[in-house]
Write a protein that holds these residues in place. Structure first.
Motif, mmCIF file in Angstrom:
data_model
loop_
_atom_site.group_PDB
_atom_site.id
_atom_site.type_symbol
_atom_site.label_atom_id
_atom_site.label_comp_id
_atom_site.label_asym_id
_atom_site.label_seq_id
_atom_site.Cartn_x
_atom_site.Cartn_y
_atom_site.Cartn_z
ATOM 1 N N LYS A 22 8.988 -11.615 15.201
ATOM 2 C CA LYS A 22 9.448 -10.817 15.874
ATOM 3 C C LYS A 22 8.803 -9.565 15.306
ATOM 4 O O LYS A 22 9.212 -8.885 13.827
ATOM 5 N N GLU A 44 7.275 -12.447 18.725
ATOM 6 C CA GLU A 44 7.613 -11.793 20.234
ATOM 7 C C GLU A 44 7.045 -10.387 18.855
ATOM 8 O O GLU A 44 6.976 -10.173 18.382
ATOM 9 N N SER A 77 6.610 -13.193 23.875
ATOM 10 C CA SER A 77 7.347 -12.065 24.680
ATOM 11 C C SER A 77 6.522 -10.783 23.973
ATOM 12 O O SER A 77 6.279 -10.688 22.451
#
Length: 176
Positions: free
Chosen positions: A76, A101, A144
């Protein structure tokens, strides 16, 4: 670990920062709260050649992209600067293939200024297109993308080619 990096005494502070990150094998989240925008070259010198495989989440300004390049296992990435995020996209494409992400990415200012949309719409549309197109091509595990700005509904049709090749990408978009 949260860090603020200033330009004061960088030959001493930055190597100590690198050593401390390397000494923490259970460090999974690294947050670079602030760095001066003119520190990019100094950060490159200090962090080049180091690897922090334990870091899974990183939050940093875009001009600290040399630190991101040291985190090949990161999943992320959060961009905390309100500036062009293309340096982070490049770092992810070259060194961080496991990213799943991304959050807070923005497009380059010069592209935003050339669009026919009002500035607040141009910014949102450009970051939407740049992030989805560039990241979807560069990062196979991307699932995402979270945008912190207003994204007008007119920008969504431009994502169709990316959604076909990456049908599992979740777009977190605010419509005000």
């Amino acid at each position: 670990m949260s860090v603020i990096l200033s330009r004061y005494s960088t030959p001493t502070v930055l190597p100590a920062c690198v050593r401390s990150i390397e000494a923490l094998p259970n460090l999974h989240t690294l947050q670079i709260v602030r760095t001066h925008h003119k520190m990019s070259t100094v950060l490159k010198s200090a962090f080049e050649g180091h690897v922090f495989p334990q870091v899974r989440t990183i939050s940093l300004p875009s001009h600290a992209h040399h630190i991101l390049r040291c985190c090949p296992e990161v999943r992320k990435v959060i961009c905390i600067s309100r500036m062009d995020s293309s340096t982070l996209v490049s770092a992810i494409a070259r060194c961080c293939k496991k990213v799943e992400e991304v959050q807070g990415f923005r497009g380059p200012e010069n592209v935003m200024k050339r669009t026919v949309f009002p500035p607040f719409l141009a910014s949102s549309l450009n970051v939407l297109i740049m992030s989805c197109s560039g990241l979807a091509k560069a990062v196979p595990n991307l699932r995402s993308i979270k945008f912190d700005d207003y994204i007008p509904p007119v920008g969504i049709p431009s994502l169709e080619p990316q959604k076909k090749s990456h049908p599992y990408i979740l777009l977190n978009v605010s419509f005000f």
